[in-house]
Every structure is written in structure tokens, then in C-alpha cells.
Design a protein around this motif. Sequence first.
Motif, mmCIF file in Angstrom:
data_model
loop_
_atom_site.group_PDB
_atom_site.id
_atom_site.type_symbol
_atom_site.label_atom_id
_atom_site.label_comp_id
_atom_site.label_asym_id
_atom_site.label_seq_id
_atom_site.Cartn_x
_atom_site.Cartn_y
_atom_site.Cartn_z
ATOM 1 N N ASN A 110 4.047 3.746 9.338
ATOM 2 C CA ASN A 110 4.838 3.930 8.049
ATOM 3 C C ASN A 110 6.138 4.923 8.210
ATOM 4 O O ASN A 110 5.858 6.074 8.405
ATOM 5 N N LYS A 170 -9.377 -0.037 2.376
ATOM 6 C CA LYS A 170 -8.752 1.313 2.054
ATOM 7 C C LYS A 170 -8.004 1.873 3.472
ATOM 8 O O LYS A 170 -7.986 1.303 4.360
ATOM 9 N N PHE A 171 -6.992 2.498 3.063
ATOM 10 C CA PHE A 171 -5.969 3.241 4.082
ATOM 11 C C PHE A 171 -6.601 4.638 4.676
ATOM 12 O O PHE A 171 -6.825 5.467 3.764
ATOM 13 N N SER A 187 -3.193 -1.080 12.272
ATOM 14 C CA SER A 187 -2.496 0.031 12.177
ATOM 15 C C SER A 187 -1.133 -0.161 11.718
ATOM 16 O O SER A 187 -0.444 -1.430 12.052
ATOM 17 N N TYR A 247 -5.451 0.549 8.284
ATOM 18 C CA TYR A 247 -6.048 -0.255 7.075
ATOM 19 C C TYR A 247 -7.368 -1.063 7.596
ATOM 20 O O TYR A 247 -6.946 -1.611 8.624
ATOM 21 N N GLU A 252 -9.593 -3.750 11.702
ATOM 22 C CA GLU A 252 -8.623 -2.725 11.055
ATOM 23 C C GLU A 252 -7.267 -3.054 11.963
ATOM 24 O O GLU A 252 -7.244 -3.922 12.812
ATOM 25 N N GLY A 296 0.894 -1.178 0.083
ATOM 26 C CA GLY A 296 0.031 -0.124 0.014
ATOM 27 C C GLY A 296 0.832 1.221 -0.091
ATOM 28 O O GLY A 296 2.003 1.300 -0.506
ATOM 29 N N LYS A 320 -4.869 7.757 7.289
ATOM 30 C CA LYS A 320 -3.691 8.341 7.928
ATOM 31 C C LYS A 320 -4.322 9.067 9.336
ATOM 32 O O LYS A 320 -5.484 9.453 9.281
ATOM 33 N N LEU A 337 -0.853 4.555 9.631
ATOM 34 C CA LEU A 337 -1.859 4.216 8.760
ATOM 35 C C LEU A 337 -2.763 3.219 9.098
ATOM 36 O O LEU A 337 -2.231 2.459 9.929
#
Length: 449
Positions: A338, A360-361, A335, A354, A333, A318, A363, A352
Motif C-alpha cells: 500500500n 479482513k485486512f 499481501s 488480506y 491470503e 479496501g 498490517k 497489508l
Amino acid sequence: MIRKFFIFYLILLLILIFTSLYGSLLKHHYSGGKKHPNLQKFAVNLAQIPNTAEDIINNILKGKNLDPNKPGILIKHKDKIRFKQFIPNKRNALLVLPRYDHSLNRSVIDLVDLNNFEIIHTYSHDINAMHNQITNIDEFEEVFKDDVPIRFEYRHPLLLEDGSIVSDSDYSVEFKIGFCSNLIWINDDEKFHHSKMLDHNGDIWVAGQMYPQSKYVLEYKAYDFWDDSIIKIDLNGKILFNKSVTELMIENNLIRDGNIFENGEDFRFDPIHLNDIEPALEDSKYWKKGDVFLSLRHQSSIIHYRPSDNKVINYIKGPFSQQHDVDIISDKEISIFNNNNSIVKNEYSEILIYNFETKKFNKLFNEVLMEENFKTFTAGLSHIFEDGALMVEEQNHGRILLINNKGEKEWEFINKDKNGDIGFISWSRVIENDSMIKKIKSIIKEKKC
């Protein structure tokens, strides 16, 4: 005169060509490319020279001792105080804080009460005595120079309910020490590194480095290849499960047999770099209890793996690059910390989220992290509190930030020792379980060390 202009423009052209090729090489490296590993390594090291030089120059100007055997003094947050609370808020939680203390010339583990950020207990065991118990000398010969007390680090220490700690020094033996820092056991069967996490059975998942290497690595005679593996040990340090990540990727058709190696002697020696294993403690629509999520830094990917079936359930790529620390944060979900070492827009590290339902991601509190100039090129860790607050660790610069659920900076900690020198932090851990907190505080109250 014409000759001078010719030489000038020739040099200019060569600089432009070099810059273009250098940029392409960095882009290839950070996108996970495998060609020209030695050139990649040279390019990355060259890119880091300004930061390294700045650290050295600043430490010289400050009159610091540049002992080559000792971790460097960090400077990014040198003008800040050790701890500052911006928004008063008592939290019934403990912080397990592994940190390097330059005034002591060694690492320690502090237990910090987040109600008031007071240190309520410190671990500091006899490292030389532990190393003297190593019998697997062939595999751990370098430990006696790389992990001497002045260089040793406690990596992601796991606090147990009896007050004991399970940890390692990253690519070292795994060990357990008691509440009074007495050594209980070591495991020198393999090298252990990075995260340590309890599963639903009370066993511990920890990253390892398989030796002898797994069958595919040995078939390609890739003897310098770092064969990262996922290892499960019990509370006595016995290995219950050990699986090569390269092997499971090949068996699940994520990489072509042998494709992870380069031809000849120039293969990339560390193409996996496993840095976290997150076990699923409960069933959900998207995973089963006993599954694990693996963070592979040099693949810039997350693997959802089922050890019981040797099956990869999800392979997640991603908008992240060279990430660390994957956490399950809800029944749908995860986390992802990144590090964001991509070739463009890489100034800040990010958290992030997910969503397996939407695929979808998103922030989390990204504007705050940008305002805080939050960036760690390597390592790094995050923890999302039960109330939605976010704690992030900027390991390269010795800082921890807590952002409340409204996106406001609640407090900031800089790992300064009594002389004001900043040392690294090596993966802290938050304890929010009320029962465990009471047990630990009771042990501390009654301690007889």
C-alpha cells in the motif's frame, strides 16, 4: 486605511477559498474521481513541487551535475552507508537487484548472495544494439529518446534457471538476455511494463499496453488512452494471450460502458495503470490454478480474474490507495504493498495482508515501517520470506529494508555508487528455491563470458 484592510481580508478570503478547493480536488483525485482530469494533474504536480525543489537545491549544493537526460540523484538517505547489517543472519537466498548506478551513467542488474550481501554477477547489455532491432517504429519512436542508455531501467527482471533474464524498461520492448548479457530476443509487438511473473506452465505474465487499442476504447475514439492489458508470453517471447483490462472490467460490469472515459478531449488518459499480475500456481478454496490477481493503481483496487472464463471472481477495495505489488502468500491470503497516497494519514507506506476467509485486512510490521519513515509515493515492492521475514523496497529513495520475523531490522541497503550518489531501484526479486540457487551459482562458478 479601510481600503487596505478590505484588500487584505479579500486576499485572505481568496487564499482560504483556493486552499479549500485545492484540498477537495486532491481528495477527489486520490479517491479515484474522474472529474476535471487536467485540474487533477495540475494539483498533484503542484503538491510535488516542494520535494522536487528540495532534490534540485540539495544537488546544486552538493555540486552535482543536473543533466536533464539523467535520472536525479536521491537524497533522503544520503547520510547512511551503503549496506548495514543490524542482526547477523545467513540466508540461503539470492537478490536480483536492478538499480541505477550514477557512476556508470546507466542501470545494471546485480545478483546478490544474501548470505553475505556480496555481488556475485552483474548484467549490463548493449541497449543501443537492442533498440536497433526494433522494427515497430510507429509504436516505439519515443524509445529512442526516453530509453537511451543514460535513462534506461531494468524493470522487475525475471531470472530463469539457465541464468538468462527477461525484462523491459517500463513501456518499452520486452527482451531476453543471456547470462553473459548477450541479447537473445526482443518483442516489439506491444509496449511492456511493470511486473513479470512465471505461471504454473512456465509462461510469463507481463503488463502491456494494447495498440491498436481494444474495441471499447476505439469506439470512444480515446486515442490517447493508455489501454493497459494483461499479456502472457512464452520463453521465446511469443504472445499467447492479450486482454485489455478496460475491456474485461466493462464485460464484468465493474465499470459502465464508457464511464471510464471523460467527455470531449479531457478524459483521463491513464485511469487503470496496471502495475502487477500475480498468477495462482496452485488451487485453493478461494482461487484456481491459472487465475491472476491484478493491481490497478489508479482504481486503488485488486482484481481476481479467471482468464479461462473471462470472469472477475473478486473485486477488492479496501484501506489502501494507489497500491502496487499483490502477492499470494498462503492458500487464503494475499499481501498488498500500500503506497498509501490517501488524502489523510498518508505519511507512510504499508504492507497489508488480506484474508479471504475472514475478509479482513491486517498490517504487517507497521510500527517498524513508521519508525523507519518508510514511504514511496510511486512503485514499491515487498517480499515475505519463507520464515516470515519481510523485505520492502522504497523505490523513490533507493532503499531496501529487511525486517526479520520478530519485527527487528535485520539489514538496510542504500543504492549508493562508488561516489556515494544514490540511484533508484526498480523492483528487485528474491530467489529462495534451493535447486535454482544451486544452478545459478554453478553457472557463475563455471562462467566463461
